[in-house]
Design a protein around this motif. Structure first.
Motif, PDB file in Angstrom:
ATOM      1  N   ARG A  59      29.236  74.430 -11.546  1.00 38.49           N
ATOM      2  CA  ARG A  59      29.320  75.466 -12.583  1.00 38.49           C
ATOM      3  C   ARG A  59      29.836  76.788 -11.996  1.00 38.49           C
ATOM      4  O   ARG A  59      29.272  77.868 -12.222  1.00 38.49           O
ATOM      5  CB  ARG A  59      27.970  75.659 -13.277  1.00 38.49           C
ATOM      6  CG  ARG A  59      27.467  74.420 -13.988  1.00 38.49           C
ATOM      7  CD  ARG A  59      26.350  74.744 -14.956  1.00 38.49           C
ATOM      8  NE  ARG A  59      25.122  75.126 -14.293  1.00 38.49           N
ATOM      9  CZ  ARG A  59      24.173  74.266 -13.899  1.00 38.49           C
ATOM     10  NH1 ARG A  59      24.340  72.966 -14.111  1.00 38.49           N
ATOM     11  NH2 ARG A  59      23.079  74.684 -13.316  1.00 38.49           N
ATOM     12  N   ILE A  60      30.934  76.670 -11.260  1.00 40.24           N
ATOM     13  CA  ILE A  60      31.554  77.861 -10.674  1.00 40.24           C
ATOM     14  C   ILE A  60      32.188  78.683 -11.789  1.00 40.24           C
ATOM     15  O   ILE A  60      32.919  78.140 -12.624  1.00 40.24           O
ATOM     16  CB  ILE A  60      32.627  77.454  -9.642  1.00 40.24           C
ATOM     17  CG1 ILE A  60      32.001  76.677  -8.486  1.00 40.24           C
ATOM     18  CG2 ILE A  60      33.371  78.678  -9.121  1.00 40.24           C
ATOM     19  CD1 ILE A  60      30.981  77.449  -7.688  1.00 40.24           C
ATOM     20  N   PRO A  61      31.935  79.983 -11.843  1.00 40.52           N
ATOM     21  CA  PRO A  61      32.488  80.811 -12.928  1.00 40.52           C
ATOM     22  C   PRO A  61      33.991  81.004 -12.792  1.00 40.52           C
ATOM     23  O   PRO A  61      34.588  80.690 -11.761  1.00 40.52           O
ATOM     24  CB  PRO A  61      31.736  82.137 -12.762  1.00 40.52           C
ATOM     25  CG  PRO A  61      31.399  82.188 -11.301  1.00 40.52           C
ATOM     26  CD  PRO A  61      31.108  80.770 -10.906  1.00 40.52           C
ATOM     27  N   THR A  76      39.138  80.143  -5.721  1.00 41.11           N
ATOM     28  CA  THR A  76      39.305  80.727  -4.393  1.00 41.11           C
ATOM     29  C   THR A  76      37.950  81.019  -3.765  1.00 41.11           C
ATOM     30  O   THR A  76      37.742  80.781  -2.576  1.00 41.11           O
ATOM     31  CB  THR A  76      40.132  82.022  -4.466  1.00 41.11           C
ATOM     32  OG1 THR A  76      41.437  81.724  -4.993  1.00 41.11           O
ATOM     33  CG2 THR A  76      40.286  82.664  -3.091  1.00 41.11           C
ATOM     34  N   GLY A  77      37.012  81.515  -4.563  1.00 44.66           N
ATOM     35  CA  GLY A  77      35.668  81.776  -4.047  1.00 44.66           C
ATOM     36  C   GLY A  77      35.007  80.515  -3.530  1.00 44.66           C
ATOM     37  O   GLY A  77      34.368  80.515  -2.466  1.00 44.66           O
ATOM     38  N   LEU A  78      35.154  79.417  -4.271  1.00 48.85           N
ATOM     39  CA  LEU A  78      34.588  78.139  -3.824  1.00 48.85           C
ATOM     40  C   LEU A  78      35.245  77.685  -2.531  1.00 48.85           C
ATOM     41  O   LEU A  78      34.572  77.204  -1.610  1.00 48.85           O
ATOM     42  CB  LEU A  78      34.766  77.084  -4.907  1.00 48.85           C
ATOM     43  CG  LEU A  78      34.330  75.654  -4.537  1.00 48.85           C
ATOM     44  CD1 LEU A  78      32.850  75.610  -4.151  1.00 48.85           C
ATOM     45  CD2 LEU A  78      34.618  74.699  -5.684  1.00 48.85           C
ATOM     46  N   CYS A  79      36.560  77.827  -2.429  1.00 45.99           N
ATOM     47  CA  CYS A  79      37.261  77.413  -1.216  1.00 45.99           C
ATOM     48  C   CYS A  79      36.851  78.270  -0.014  1.00 45.99           C
ATOM     49  O   CYS A  79      36.778  77.764   1.115  1.00 45.99           O
ATOM     50  CB  CYS A  79      38.769  77.494  -1.427  1.00 45.99           C
ATOM     51  SG  CYS A  79      39.428  76.178  -2.485  1.00 45.99           S
ATOM     52  N   ARG A 115      25.435  82.755  -5.951  1.00 46.84           N
ATOM     53  CA  ARG A 115      25.558  82.168  -7.286  1.00 46.84           C
ATOM     54  C   ARG A 115      25.225  80.674  -7.254  1.00 46.84           C
ATOM     55  O   ARG A 115      24.480  80.167  -8.093  1.00 46.84           O
ATOM     56  CB  ARG A 115      26.971  82.391  -7.807  1.00 46.84           C
ATOM     57  CG  ARG A 115      27.360  81.592  -9.058  1.00 46.84           C
ATOM     58  CD  ARG A 115      26.512  81.955 -10.270  1.00 46.84           C
ATOM     59  NE  ARG A 115      26.840  81.149 -11.431  1.00 46.84           N
ATOM     60  CZ  ARG A 115      27.552  81.575 -12.459  1.00 46.84           C
ATOM     61  NH1 ARG A 115      28.000  82.829 -12.477  1.00 46.84           N
ATOM     62  NH2 ARG A 115      27.804  80.784 -13.481  1.00 46.84           N
ATOM     63  N   ILE A 116      25.750  79.968  -6.265  1.00 41.26           N
ATOM     64  CA  ILE A 116      25.487  78.532  -6.142  1.00 41.26           C
ATOM     65  C   ILE A 116      24.000  78.281  -5.905  1.00 41.26           C
ATOM     66  O   ILE A 116      23.403  77.380  -6.517  1.00 41.26           O
ATOM     67  CB  ILE A 116      26.328  77.935  -5.006  1.00 41.26           C
ATOM     68  CG1 ILE A 116      27.818  78.010  -5.360  1.00 41.26           C
ATOM     69  CG2 ILE A 116      25.922  76.493  -4.726  1.00 41.26           C
ATOM     70  CD1 ILE A 116      28.747  77.620  -4.233  1.00 41.26           C
ATOM     71  N   PHE A 117      23.391  79.082  -5.039  1.00 41.51           N
ATOM     72  CA  PHE A 117      21.964  78.900  -4.758  1.00 41.51           C
ATOM     73  C   PHE A 117      21.126  79.183  -5.989  1.00 41.51           C
ATOM     74  O   PHE A 117      20.204  78.425  -6.323  1.00 41.51           O
ATOM     75  CB  PHE A 117      21.532  79.812  -3.612  1.00 41.51           C
ATOM     76  CG  PHE A 117      20.055  79.739  -3.322  1.00 41.51           C
ATOM     77  CD1 PHE A 117      19.535  78.691  -2.577  1.00 41.51           C
ATOM     78  CD2 PHE A 117      19.186  80.713  -3.810  1.00 41.51           C
ATOM     79  CE1 PHE A 117      18.180  78.618  -2.320  1.00 41.51           C
ATOM     80  CE2 PHE A 117      17.831  80.644  -3.562  1.00 41.51           C
ATOM     81  CZ  PHE A 117      17.322  79.594  -2.806  1.00 41.51           C
ATOM     82  N   ASN A 118      21.413  80.265  -6.686  1.00 40.83           N
ATOM     83  CA  ASN A 118      20.626  80.615  -7.870  1.00 40.83           C
ATOM     84  C   ASN A 118      20.754  79.563  -8.968  1.00 40.83           C
ATOM     85  O   ASN A 118      19.811  79.325  -9.727  1.00 40.83           O
ATOM     86  CB  ASN A 118      21.056  81.984  -8.399  1.00 40.83           C
ATOM     87  CG  ASN A 118      20.684  83.118  -7.459  1.00 40.83           C
ATOM     88  OD1 ASN A 118      19.738  83.003  -6.686  1.00 40.83           O
ATOM     89  ND2 ASN A 118      21.432  84.207  -7.502  1.00 40.83           N
ATOM     90  N   GLU A 119      21.913  78.921  -9.048  1.00 38.44           N
ATOM     91  CA  GLU A 119      22.143  77.913 -10.081  1.00 38.44           C
ATOM     92  C   GLU A 119      21.462  76.588  -9.753  1.00 38.44           C
ATOM     93  O   GLU A 119      21.045  75.858 -10.653  1.00 38.44           O
ATOM     94  CB  GLU A 119      23.648  77.677 -10.250  1.00 38.44           C
ATOM     95  CG  GLU A 119      24.372  78.774 -11.004  1.00 38.44           C
ATOM     96  CD  GLU A 119      24.145  78.697 -12.502  1.00 38.44           C
ATOM     97  OE1 GLU A 119      23.969  77.579 -13.028  1.00 38.44           O
ATOM     98  OE2 GLU A 119      24.132  79.757 -13.150  1.00 38.44           O
TER      99      GLU A 119
END
Length: 217
Positions: A59-61, A76-79, A115-119
């Motif tokens: 669920r990357i924004p 790009t943030g995920l990469c 964001r990934i951790f909170n999700e």
């Protein structure tokens, strides 16, 4: 102001951080980079076609916005996160891949990983009880590690790099993890034999654990 005073003033006000040539590279864009141009498996540990699917699952924004105003698109943030976690590297080493300065890379990475951790942190907490219980770990040791020929019959995992206390088993468990020669020897943390000369027995032990480590990772 004479030359000596100017030199003293210039030295005191000189920028201390290395000067990275950000302008020498092009901005990262997955859509414009053909797989032949970037070895995605080596750079990010995933094939190019799998990264959009991962973004959907995590669920990357659409974009990440850092607290100081830096904006970065979600892919790009995920990469950046994947690149940073694939193999230890400095943010300065990532400039050529993303055309971003070190402060920007650092802030985007922190924003994305938070964001990934909170999700998904609740899933990690659930997995700790479901998959990391004593019985599950013992089954993993027997079925996955020991079956590969490991000399240690109670090793359930391997660790390298920075010491991580969070990976130590509970005191009532008789299991251990296996690290590289930089780690100290404790009840729950084992490492290769380092004494010189290496005997046939200690050499065989080190080789068996090294072989299993590659197979498991």
């Amino acid at each position: 102001m004479d030359e000596e005073e100017f030199l003293l003033l210039w030295t005191a006000s000189k920028y201390k951080n290395p000067d990275f040539p950000v302008e020498c590279y092009t901005f990262f864009n997955m859509d414009e980079k053909h797989p032949s141009e970037v070895n995605y498996k080596a750079e990010f540990r995933y094939e190019k076609k799998d990264i959009p699917y991962m973004a959907e699952v995590l669920r990357i924004p659409y974009e990440f916005k850092c607290r100081q105003g830096t904006v970065c698109d979600g892919m790009t943030g995920l990469c950046i996160v994947l690149k940073r976690l694939t193999h230890p590297c400095h943010f300065g080493d990532m400039i050529s891949s993303f055309w971003l300065s070190v402060p920007e890379l650092c802030m985007i990475y922190n924003t994305a990983i938070d964001r990934i951790f909170n999700e998904h942190s609740d899933l990690v907490s659930q997995w700790n009880n479901t998959f990391l219980g004593a019985e599950k770990l013992q089954n993993y040791v027997l079925d996955s590690v020991a079956a590969k020929g490991a000399a240690l019959r109670n090793c359930f995992g391997f660790v390298h790099g920075t010491k991580n206390e969070g990976m130590t088993p509970e005191c009532w468990q008789t299991l251990c993890i296996y690290g590289d020669p930089a780690y100290p020897l404790t009840t729950h943390l084992q490492a290769p034999f380092r004494q010189v000369p290496i005997t046939a027995e200690t050499g065989a032990f080190n080789k068996s654990m090294s072989n299993v480590r590659v197979a498991v990772e």
